[in-house]
Every structure is written in structure tokens, then in C-alpha cells.
Design a protein around this motif. Structure first.
Motif, PDB file in Angstrom:
ATOM      1  N   GLU A 139     -44.561 -36.159 -30.663  1.00 52.25           N
ATOM      2  CA  GLU A 139     -44.992 -37.420 -31.260  1.00 52.25           C
ATOM      3  C   GLU A 139     -43.787 -38.247 -31.688  1.00 52.25           C
ATOM      4  OE1 GLU A 139     -48.514 -38.335 -34.071  1.00 52.25           O
ATOM      5  OE2 GLU A 139     -48.463 -36.145 -33.862  1.00 52.25           O
ATOM      6  N   GLU A 140     -42.753 -37.563 -32.160  1.00 52.17           N
ATOM      7  CA  GLU A 140     -41.532 -38.261 -32.584  1.00 52.17           C
ATOM      8  C   GLU A 140     -40.888 -38.987 -31.404  1.00 52.17           C
ATOM      9  OE1 GLU A 140     -42.191 -35.000 -33.292  1.00 52.17           O
ATOM     10  OE2 GLU A 140     -42.693 -35.315 -35.410  1.00 52.17           O
ATOM     11  N   ARG A 141     -40.847 -38.335 -30.241  1.00 53.77           N
ATOM     12  CA  ARG A 141     -40.294 -38.985 -29.046  1.00 53.77           C
ATOM     13  C   ARG A 141     -41.132 -40.194 -28.668  1.00 53.77           C
ATOM     14  NH1 ARG A 141     -36.905 -37.069 -24.987  1.00 53.77           N
ATOM     15  NH2 ARG A 141     -35.850 -36.448 -26.888  1.00 53.77           N
ATOM     16  N   LEU A 142     -42.457 -40.042 -28.703  1.00 51.64           N
ATOM     17  CA  LEU A 142     -43.339 -41.163 -28.392  1.00 51.64           C
ATOM     18  C   LEU A 142     -43.078 -42.329 -29.344  1.00 51.64           C
ATOM     19  CD1 LEU A 142     -45.656 -42.557 -26.913  1.00 51.64           C
ATOM     20  CD2 LEU A 142     -47.233 -41.330 -28.423  1.00 51.64           C
ATOM     21  N   LEU A 143     -42.988 -42.043 -30.635  1.00 52.12           N
ATOM     22  CA  LEU A 143     -42.751 -43.108 -31.611  1.00 52.12           C
ATOM     23  C   LEU A 143     -41.397 -43.766 -31.392  1.00 52.12           C
ATOM     24  CD1 LEU A 143     -44.320 -41.489 -34.789  1.00 52.12           C
ATOM     25  CD2 LEU A 143     -45.319 -43.184 -33.244  1.00 52.12           C
ATOM     26  N   ALA A 144     -40.392 -43.005 -30.961  1.00 50.07           N
ATOM     27  CA  ALA A 144     -39.086 -43.587 -30.640  1.00 50.07           C
ATOM     28  C   ALA A 144     -39.210 -44.526 -29.446  1.00 50.07           C
ATOM     29  CB  ALA A 144     -38.068 -42.483 -30.356  1.00 50.07           C
ATOM     30  N   LEU A 145     -39.991 -44.139 -28.442  1.00 50.82           N
ATOM     31  CA  LEU A 145     -40.199 -44.986 -27.269  1.00 50.82           C
ATOM     32  C   LEU A 145     -40.955 -46.262 -27.641  1.00 50.82           C
ATOM     33  CD1 LEU A 145     -41.072 -42.251 -24.624  1.00 50.82           C
ATOM     34  CD2 LEU A 145     -38.910 -43.480 -24.887  1.00 50.82           C
ATOM     35  N   VAL A 146     -41.900 -46.134 -28.571  1.00 45.65           N
ATOM     36  CA  VAL A 146     -42.622 -47.315 -29.070  1.00 45.65           C
ATOM     37  C   VAL A 146     -41.643 -48.225 -29.813  1.00 45.65           C
ATOM     38  CG1 VAL A 146     -44.386 -48.105 -30.702  1.00 45.65           C
ATOM     39  CG2 VAL A 146     -44.872 -46.178 -29.159  1.00 45.65           C
ATOM     40  N   HIS A 147     -40.811 -47.640 -30.661  1.00 42.61           N
ATOM     41  CA  HIS A 147     -39.825 -48.415 -31.432  1.00 42.61           C
ATOM     42  C   HIS A 147     -38.884 -49.183 -30.498  1.00 42.61           C
ATOM     43  CE1 HIS A 147     -37.248 -49.496 -34.761  1.00 42.61           C
ATOM     44  NE2 HIS A 147     -36.217 -49.041 -34.091  1.00 42.61           N
ATOM     45  N   LEU A 148     -38.531 -48.581 -29.375  1.00 35.98           N
ATOM     46  CA  LEU A 148     -37.665 -49.238 -28.394  1.00 35.98           C
ATOM     47  C   LEU A 148     -38.410 -50.276 -27.550  1.00 35.98           C
ATOM     48  CD1 LEU A 148     -35.634 -46.154 -27.128  1.00 35.98           C
ATOM     49  CD2 LEU A 148     -34.762 -48.062 -28.504  1.00 35.98           C
ATOM     50  N   GLY A 149     -39.725 -50.307 -27.657  1.00 33.87           N
ATOM     51  CA  GLY A 149     -40.517 -51.254 -26.881  1.00 33.87           C
ATOM     52  C   GLY A 149     -40.809 -50.792 -25.466  1.00 33.87           C
ATOM     53  N   LEU A 150     -40.616 -49.498 -25.201  1.00 34.51           N
ATOM     54  CA  LEU A 150     -40.831 -48.968 -23.854  1.00 34.51           C
ATOM     55  C   LEU A 150     -42.275 -48.562 -23.612  1.00 34.51           C
ATOM     56  CD1 LEU A 150     -37.589 -46.836 -23.522  1.00 34.51           C
ATOM     57  CD2 LEU A 150     -37.957 -49.232 -22.920  1.00 34.51           C
ATOM     58  N   VAL A 151     -43.002 -48.279 -24.675  1.00 32.30           N
ATOM     59  CA  VAL A 151     -44.429 -47.968 -24.617  1.00 32.30           C
ATOM     60  C   VAL A 151     -45.076 -48.811 -25.709  1.00 32.30           C
ATOM     61  CG1 VAL A 151     -46.182 -46.167 -24.831  1.00 32.30           C
ATOM     62  CG2 VAL A 151     -43.951 -45.605 -23.861  1.00 32.30           C
ATOM     63  N   GLU A 152     -46.180 -49.475 -25.365  1.00 30.05           N
ATOM     64  CA  GLU A 152     -46.805 -50.390 -26.322  1.00 30.05           C
ATOM     65  C   GLU A 152     -48.184 -49.910 -26.738  1.00 30.05           C
ATOM     66  OE1 GLU A 152     -46.862 -54.294 -24.654  1.00 30.05           O
ATOM     67  OE2 GLU A 152     -44.680 -54.430 -24.582  1.00 30.05           O
ATOM     68  N   PRO A 153     -48.431 -49.851 -28.063  1.00 28.78           N
ATOM     69  CA  PRO A 153     -49.778 -49.542 -28.542  1.00 28.78           C
ATOM     70  C   PRO A 153     -50.724 -50.708 -28.261  1.00 28.78           C
ATOM     71  CG  PRO A 153     -48.308 -49.986 -30.389  1.00 28.78           C
ATOM     72  CD  PRO A 153     -47.479 -50.055 -29.142  1.00 28.78           C
ATOM     73  N   THR A 154     -52.017 -50.468 -28.409  1.00 28.11           N
ATOM     74  CA  THR A 154     -52.996 -51.527 -28.135  1.00 28.11           C
ATOM     75  C   THR A 154     -52.841 -52.688 -29.110  1.00 28.11           C
ATOM     76  OG1 THR A 154     -54.639 -50.354 -29.461  1.00 28.11           O
ATOM     77  CG2 THR A 154     -54.704 -49.999 -27.078  1.00 28.11           C
ATOM     78  N   GLN A 155     -52.429 -52.413 -30.333  1.00 23.59           N
ATOM     79  CA  GLN A 155     -52.190 -53.434 -31.354  1.00 23.59           C
ATOM     80  C   GLN A 155     -50.767 -53.278 -31.862  1.00 23.59           C
ATOM     81  OE1 GLN A 155     -54.483 -55.734 -32.492  1.00 23.59           O
ATOM     82  NE2 GLN A 155     -55.915 -54.992 -30.953  1.00 23.59           N
ATOM     83  N   PRO A 156     -50.050 -54.364 -32.085  1.00 26.76           N
ATOM     84  CA  PRO A 156     -48.693 -54.244 -32.645  1.00 26.76           C
ATOM     85  C   PRO A 156     -48.714 -53.437 -33.943  1.00 26.76           C
ATOM     86  CG  PRO A 156     -49.115 -56.504 -31.956  1.00 26.76           C
ATOM     87  CD  PRO A 156     -50.424 -55.766 -31.847  1.00 26.76           C
TER      88      PRO A 156
END
Length: 90
Positions: A28-45
């Protein structure tokens, strides 16, 4: 009226960060890092849910990273280009 296609169901499917991380076999930490970098986007900001498109993109990035030895950023760039090609071919 036609029956809904499997793609319609996939387009509306929503995964939590925990579910997406488990499906992609990353922490989950890796996923959140990828989200923080803008490489994976959640459905809502700022959200914690992801659609099927985000899941497919993440899986593609992981495959590119493993197969070509790319960084996550490099894999995201290649994934973007492949997504554009897919759209052009439709």
C-alpha cells in the motif's frame, strides 16, 4: 436493449487502495507513493478509491518495469504512449 458488456462492468468497478495494492502485488505504501507522484490516479483527488482503468494502468506499468527494467516514471510514460495508441486504433 442490449446486455451490458463486461467492459461496462469493469469501467464502474471501484477498488480501495488496499485492494488495488493486493491485486497488483505491491505494498500500500508503494501504491500511495505512486499516487503522490501522479503516476496512478484515484477516482477523486485525494481519494482512496481507484477505478478499473487505474488498475489496468498500474498492472501495465508493473509489467513494463519488470520486462524492460524501467523506473516507475519510465513505465508510466510508456503506458501513456500505449494508451494513446490504443485510442487511435479504435
Amino acid at each position: 436493449m442490449s446486455a451490458p458488456s463486461p467492459h461496462d462492468a469493469a469501467a464502474t468497478a471501484v477498488l480501495s487502495a488496499r485492494e488495488l495494492a493486493a491485486a497488483a502485488d505491491i505494498s500500500e505504501e508503494r501504491l500511495l507513493a505512486l499516487v503522490h507522484l501522479g503516476l496512478v490516479e484515484p477516482t477523486q483527488p485525494g481519494g482512496n478509491e481507484f477505478d478499473a482503468a487505474a488498475a489496468l494502468r498500474l498492472r501495465r506499468m508493473i509489467r513494463l518495469r519488470a520486462a524492460l527494467g524501467l523506473s516507475y516514471v519510465g513505465a508510466a510514460i510508456v503506458a501513456d504512449l500505449l494508451e494513446r495508441l490504443d485510442r487511435l486504433e479504435r
